[in-house]
Write an enzyme that holds these catalytic residues in place. Structure first.
Site, PDB file in Angstrom:
ATOM      1  N   HIS A 173      74.018 -44.845 -49.153  1.00 23.62           N
ATOM      2  CA  HIS A 173      72.781 -45.616 -49.330  1.00 23.62           C
ATOM      3  C   HIS A 173      72.704 -46.139 -50.773  1.00 23.62           C
ATOM      4  O   HIS A 173      71.974 -45.626 -51.611  1.00 23.62           O
ATOM      5  CB  HIS A 173      71.593 -44.712 -49.000  1.00 23.62           C
ATOM      6  CG  HIS A 173      70.270 -45.394 -48.971  1.00 23.62           C
ATOM      7  ND1 HIS A 173      70.071 -46.592 -48.345  1.00 23.62           N
ATOM      8  CD2 HIS A 173      69.065 -45.030 -49.493  1.00 23.62           C
ATOM      9  CE1 HIS A 173      68.797 -46.940 -48.459  1.00 23.62           C
ATOM     10  NE2 HIS A 173      68.170 -46.015 -49.168  1.00 23.62           N
ATOM     11  N   GLU A 278      74.515 -51.166 -48.078  1.00 23.98           N
ATOM     12  CA  GLU A 278      75.205 -49.891 -47.888  1.00 23.98           C
ATOM     13  C   GLU A 278      76.179 -49.913 -46.716  1.00 23.98           C
ATOM     14  O   GLU A 278      75.881 -50.433 -45.637  1.00 23.98           O
ATOM     15  CB  GLU A 278      74.196 -48.769 -47.696  1.00 23.98           C
ATOM     16  CG  GLU A 278      73.185 -49.015 -46.594  1.00 23.98           C
ATOM     17  CD  GLU A 278      71.934 -48.181 -46.766  1.00 23.98           C
ATOM     18  OE1 GLU A 278      71.931 -47.022 -46.303  1.00 23.98           O
ATOM     19  OE2 GLU A 278      70.965 -48.695 -47.340  1.00 23.98           O
TER      20      GLU A 278
END
Length: 305
Positions: A173, A278
């Site tokens: 992330h 991501e």
């Protein structure tokens, strides 16, 4: 003549007062990466000019049970909505251990000009929702290369002794810093199908142009290319995400002003200074039988144009 990076344990370990041990990779080329043992979360990545290459909120909390807002939290075994970070996954809120993976064939010996450190997570909270008490190993290697590239290699292994498979999701992330979100674009996802989390998870197809930002966005792009770029037109800087086929998706997120104000650990105006792009496997679940393994790799590079 520049000396090669030390092959094993090229880091310093310290506690900077927040109660959580930190590891800092120190590459002879002047590059650094800082990782917390809490969540094995990369919270800093700098180049030889000491420029920070990851976004961390000024409101970030660096202690349990909260993951720090920014850097590169690891999402496992569930994916979570970007605002309510306390939900759906425990890897980023558990203490990891240092591990020597030099003799693990899933992690080839790094080149001598790479600095690296290895971690392992093999425990989970009791009664984790929607995921029985499986036995697993999640191993991570973080590396800095001779040009400052930041590589993360994760391996998940099912070590259940009861014969049960398990299914999980995974994402790096990554929060990228930008000078102005309106002067930022994401390239490489043109004409790619995506799931829009703001539109009841409906499926759409991206247009022919790079992604630009003028409002909140929360999407998962499917079957994506192995290289995606984040271009900052004001700084004339481009980040490139290099990923392998086991991370088939790209998540793109920016909360914009309304959600930023609702998010306690994000400054009201900080949405202008960041974007999450991501590498992930979140719409395509991964299922492992006992003794099976899965590996996902992401490498980040940066250049100025």
């Amino acid at each position: 003549m520049q000396q090669p990076a030390v092959l094993q344990w090229p880091y310093r370990q310290y506690d900077d007062g927040d109660g959580v041990p930190h590891i800092t990779l120190l590459h002879p080329g002047g590059y650094t990466a800082e990782i917390m043992l809490y969540g094995a979360q990369v919270v800093s990545w700098t180049n030889e000019r000491e420029e920070e290459l990851l976004f961390i909120s000024t409101e970030a909390v660096y202690e349990p049970p909260h993951p720090a807002r920014g850097g590169i939290p690891i999402c496992f075994p569930k994916f979570y909505d970007n605002v309510n970070m306390e939900e759906n996954g425990f890897a980023r809120t558990r203490m990891w251990r240092l591990e020597d993976l030099m003799h693990d064939i899933a992690f080839p010996v790094p080149p001598r000009d790479h600095a690296f450190v290895d971690f392992i997570l093999d425990n989970m909270p009791d009664n984790f929702p929607n995921w029985p008490n499986h036995r697993f190993e999640l191993r991570l290697r973080v590396m800095l290369g001779p040009t400052g590239d930041l590589t993360m290699i994760s391996r998940v292994k099912n070590v259940n002794i009861d014969g049960n498979p398990f299914t999980f999701k995974f994402a790096y992330h990554t929060y990228f810093p930008v000078s102005d979100i309106r002067a930022t674009q994401v390239e490489g996802l043109e004409t790619v199908d995506f799931v829009d989390y703001l539109q009841m998870h409906e499926r759409f197809t991206e247009g022919p142009n790079p992604i630009t930002f003028d409002n909140e966005i929360d999407r998962v792009y499917l079957n994506t290319p192995d290289e995606i770029t984040v271009r900052d037109r004001e700084l004339r800087r481009t980040f490139t995400i290099h990923k392998d086929a086991n991370l088939p998706e790209i998540v793109v997120w920016n909360p914009w002003d309304l959600e930023a104000r609702r998010t306690a650990d994000l400054g009201d105006e900080e949405y202008k200074e960041m974007v999450c792009v991501e590498a992930a496997a979140v719409e395509s679940d991964v299922t492992l039988n006992p003794d099976q393994e899965w590996t996902g790799t992401q490498r980040l590079s940066v250049e100025y144009f």
